[in-house]
Design a protein around this motif. Structure first.
Motif, PDB file in Angstrom:
ATOM      1  N   LYS A   6       0.857  -1.173   0.000  1.00 28.78           N
ATOM      2  CA  LYS A   6       0.000   0.000   0.000  1.00 28.78           C
ATOM      3  C   LYS A   6       0.899   1.231   0.000  1.00 28.78           C
ATOM      4  N   CYS A   7       0.543   2.211  -0.794  1.00 31.30           N
ATOM      5  CA  CYS A   7       1.292   3.467  -0.805  1.00 31.30           C
ATOM      6  C   CYS A   7       0.286   4.585  -0.999  1.00 31.30           C
ATOM      7  N   ASP A   8       0.555   5.734  -0.432  1.00 31.67           N
ATOM      8  CA  ASP A   8      -0.414   6.834  -0.535  1.00 31.67           C
ATOM      9  C   ASP A   8      -0.146   7.757  -1.729  1.00 31.67           C
ATOM     10  N   CYS A   9       0.734   7.341  -2.648  1.00 30.90           N
ATOM     11  CA  CYS A   9       0.983   8.211  -3.810  1.00 30.90           C
ATOM     12  C   CYS A   9      -0.105   8.016  -4.875  1.00 30.90           C
ATOM     13  N   ASP A  10      -0.230   8.983  -5.767  1.00 34.50           N
ATOM     14  CA  ASP A  10      -1.268   8.948  -6.804  1.00 34.50           C
ATOM     15  C   ASP A  10      -1.078   7.780  -7.769  1.00 34.50           C
ATOM     16  N   VAL A  66       0.844  -0.430  -7.813  1.00 35.31           N
ATOM     17  CA  VAL A  66       2.288  -0.598  -7.703  1.00 35.31           C
ATOM     18  C   VAL A  66       2.887   0.766  -8.011  1.00 35.31           C
ATOM     19  N   CYS A  67       4.040   1.057  -7.476  1.00 35.74           N
ATOM     20  CA  CYS A  67       4.647   2.368  -7.740  1.00 35.74           C
ATOM     21  C   CYS A  67       6.148   2.281  -7.505  1.00 35.74           C
ATOM     22  N   SER A  68       6.836   3.365  -7.781  1.00 36.66           N
ATOM     23  CA  SER A  68       8.292   3.349  -7.631  1.00 36.66           C
ATOM     24  C   SER A  68       8.698   3.090  -6.179  1.00 36.66           C
ATOM     25  N   HIS A  69       7.852   3.521  -5.231  1.00 42.29           N
ATOM     26  CA  HIS A  69       8.189   3.341  -3.810  1.00 42.29           C
ATOM     27  C   HIS A  69       8.072   1.875  -3.400  1.00 42.29           C
ATOM     28  N   THR A  70       6.975   1.218  -3.804  1.00 39.19           N
ATOM     29  CA  THR A  70       6.831  -0.204  -3.445  1.00 39.19           C
ATOM     30  C   THR A  70       7.873  -1.041  -4.193  1.00 39.19           C
TER      31      THR A  70
HETATM   32 ZN   LIG Z   1       4.119   5.192  -4.092  1.00 38.73          ZN
END
Ligand SMILES: [Zn+2]
Length: 81
Positions: A48-52, A59-63
């Motif tokens: 889970k990530c709070d980015c858009d 999925v995102c660059s942070h995960t």
């Molecule tokens: Zn993110």
């Protein structure tokens, strides 16, 4: 330093190299992105990530970055980006 502690430090160094001994079950971190900090969580096999970007793609660059950092320590079946 006492002999017992020296032995423990040596063991810790070996353990740190043997990542498959460590099984991450849940995880929460603040990730300093290029623009804003983001809260990233891993629980019961789900990220889970709070980015858009994560909101629309799950999925995102942070995960993906954290999957790399935690490589070998996440349950099988969690894809490593
Ligand atoms: Zn993110």
């Amino acid at each position: 330093m006492d002999y017992g502690m020296i032995g423990k430090i040596e063991k810790a160094k070996r353990y740190a190299e043997e990542r498959t001994r460590i099984h991450v079950e849940s995880f929460r971190a603040t990730f300093d992105g290029d623009n804003n900090p983001h809260t990233v969580e891993y629980r019961e096999g789900q990220w889970k990530c709070d980015c858009d970007f994560f909101l629309s793609r799950a999925v995102c660059s942070h995960t993906m970055a954290l999957e790399r950092v935690l490589a070998g320590m996440l349950p099988a079946g969690v894809p490593v980006a």
